[in-house]
Design a protein around this motif. Structure first.
Motif, PDB file in Angstrom:
ATOM      1  N   GLU A  44       0.833  -1.204   0.000  1.00 53.60           N
ATOM      2  CA  GLU A  44       0.000   0.000   0.000  1.00 53.60           C
ATOM      3  C   GLU A  44       0.868   1.255   0.000  1.00 53.60           C
ATOM      4  O   GLU A  44       0.519   2.254  -0.616  1.00 53.60           O
ATOM      5  N   GLU A  45       1.997   1.195   0.684  1.00 49.44           N
ATOM      6  CA  GLU A  45       2.906   2.346   0.755  1.00 49.44           C
ATOM      7  C   GLU A  45       3.927   2.240  -0.379  1.00 49.44           C
ATOM      8  O   GLU A  45       4.543   1.191  -0.571  1.00 49.44           O
ATOM      9  N   LEU A  46       4.101   3.333  -1.124  1.00 46.99           N
ATOM     10  CA  LEU A  46       5.036   3.333  -2.246  1.00 46.99           C
ATOM     11  C   LEU A  46       6.469   3.259  -1.746  1.00 46.99           C
ATOM     12  O   LEU A  46       6.895   4.060  -0.906  1.00 46.99           O
ATOM     13  N   LYS A  47       7.191   2.272  -2.253  1.00 44.95           N
ATOM     14  CA  LYS A  47       8.624   2.147  -1.983  1.00 44.95           C
ATOM     15  C   LYS A  47       9.289   1.613  -3.236  1.00 44.95           C
ATOM     16  O   LYS A  47       8.654   0.931  -4.051  1.00 44.95           O
ATOM     17  N   PHE A  48      10.552   1.949  -3.385  1.00 42.11           N
ATOM     18  CA  PHE A  48      11.280   1.503  -4.570  1.00 42.11           C
ATOM     19  C   PHE A  48      12.755   1.347  -4.245  1.00 42.11           C
ATOM     20  O   PHE A  48      13.266   1.933  -3.294  1.00 42.11           O
ATOM     21  N   ASN A  49      13.441   0.535  -5.050  1.00 44.35           N
ATOM     22  CA  ASN A  49      14.885   0.342  -4.917  1.00 44.35           C
ATOM     23  C   ASN A  49      15.590   1.156  -5.987  1.00 44.35           C
ATOM     24  O   ASN A  49      15.159   1.159  -7.147  1.00 44.35           O
ATOM     25  N   VAL A  50      16.676   1.813  -5.576  1.00 44.57           N
ATOM     26  CA  VAL A  50      17.520   2.558  -6.509  1.00 44.57           C
ATOM     27  C   VAL A  50      18.977   2.235  -6.219  1.00 44.57           C
ATOM     28  O   VAL A  50      19.361   1.993  -5.080  1.00 44.57           O
ATOM     29  N   LYS A  51      19.765   2.244  -7.270  1.00 43.27           N
ATOM     30  CA  LYS A  51      21.207   2.064  -7.130  1.00 43.27           C
ATOM     31  C   LYS A  51      21.782   3.340  -6.545  1.00 43.27           C
ATOM     32  O   LYS A  51      21.275   4.439  -6.793  1.00 43.27           O
ATOM     33  N   CYS A  52      22.863   3.210  -5.771  1.00 45.72           N
ATOM     34  CA  CYS A  52      23.425   4.374  -5.100  1.00 45.72           C
ATOM     35  C   CYS A  52      24.918   4.175  -4.873  1.00 45.72           C
ATOM     36  O   CYS A  52      25.372   3.058  -4.610  1.00 45.72           O
ATOM     37  N   ASP A  53      25.664   5.256  -4.964  1.00 43.67           N
ATOM     38  CA  ASP A  53      27.077   5.224  -4.605  1.00 43.67           C
ATOM     39  C   ASP A  53      27.166   4.719  -3.161  1.00 43.67           C
ATOM     40  O   ASP A  53      26.421   5.194  -2.294  1.00 43.67           O
ATOM     41  N   PRO A  54      28.056   3.762  -2.869  1.00 43.36           N
ATOM     42  CA  PRO A  54      28.095   3.162  -1.534  1.00 43.36           C
ATOM     43  C   PRO A  54      28.252   4.160  -0.378  1.00 43.36           C
ATOM     44  O   PRO A  54      27.579   4.023   0.642  1.00 43.36           O
TER      45      PRO A  54
END
Length: 109
Positions: A44-54
């Motif tokens: 129900e809650e919007l969440k997403f994965n993104v690549k990121c500099d460590p």
């Protein structure tokens, strides 16, 4: 931010494809065949994965402990799971998407 906003924002980048390679509950956005955003469609809650500099990933997790977490089902060093509509503005969420897109895009010489 709503899922429709995220969807429009990701597709406005060029070139981008959207797929459901992990089943109907995970929307994946790719550029040049590389994933830059994964969105969970079943929550129900919007969440997403993104690549990121460590290093940047660690800073984000520290500053936004209710919003940014190590990437769920991803390499925790290089990916974050980000919850929308918590501590980050829509623009900050877009900036994280931009950062992920830039990391997986071919480097210009």
């Amino acid at each position: 931010m709503h899922i429709e906003d995220l969807h429009r924002y990701c597709l406005a980048k060029d070139p981008v494809t959207e797929e459901l390679p992990f089943g109907p509950d995970t929307l994946v956005f790719k550029t040049f065949g590389k994933i830059f955003v994964l969105v969970n469609l079943s929550d129900e809650e919007l969440k997403f994965n993104v690549k990121c500099d460590p290093e940047h990933a660690l800073i984000l997790r520290e500053h936004y402990p209710q919003t940014v977490f190590p990437g769920y089902h991803m390499n925790k060093k290089h990916w974050n799971t980000v919850y929308a509509n918590r501590e980050l503005s829509d623009q900050q969420l877009k900036d994280l998407i931009d950062h992920s897109f830039a990391l997986v895009s071919p480097k210009k010489k």
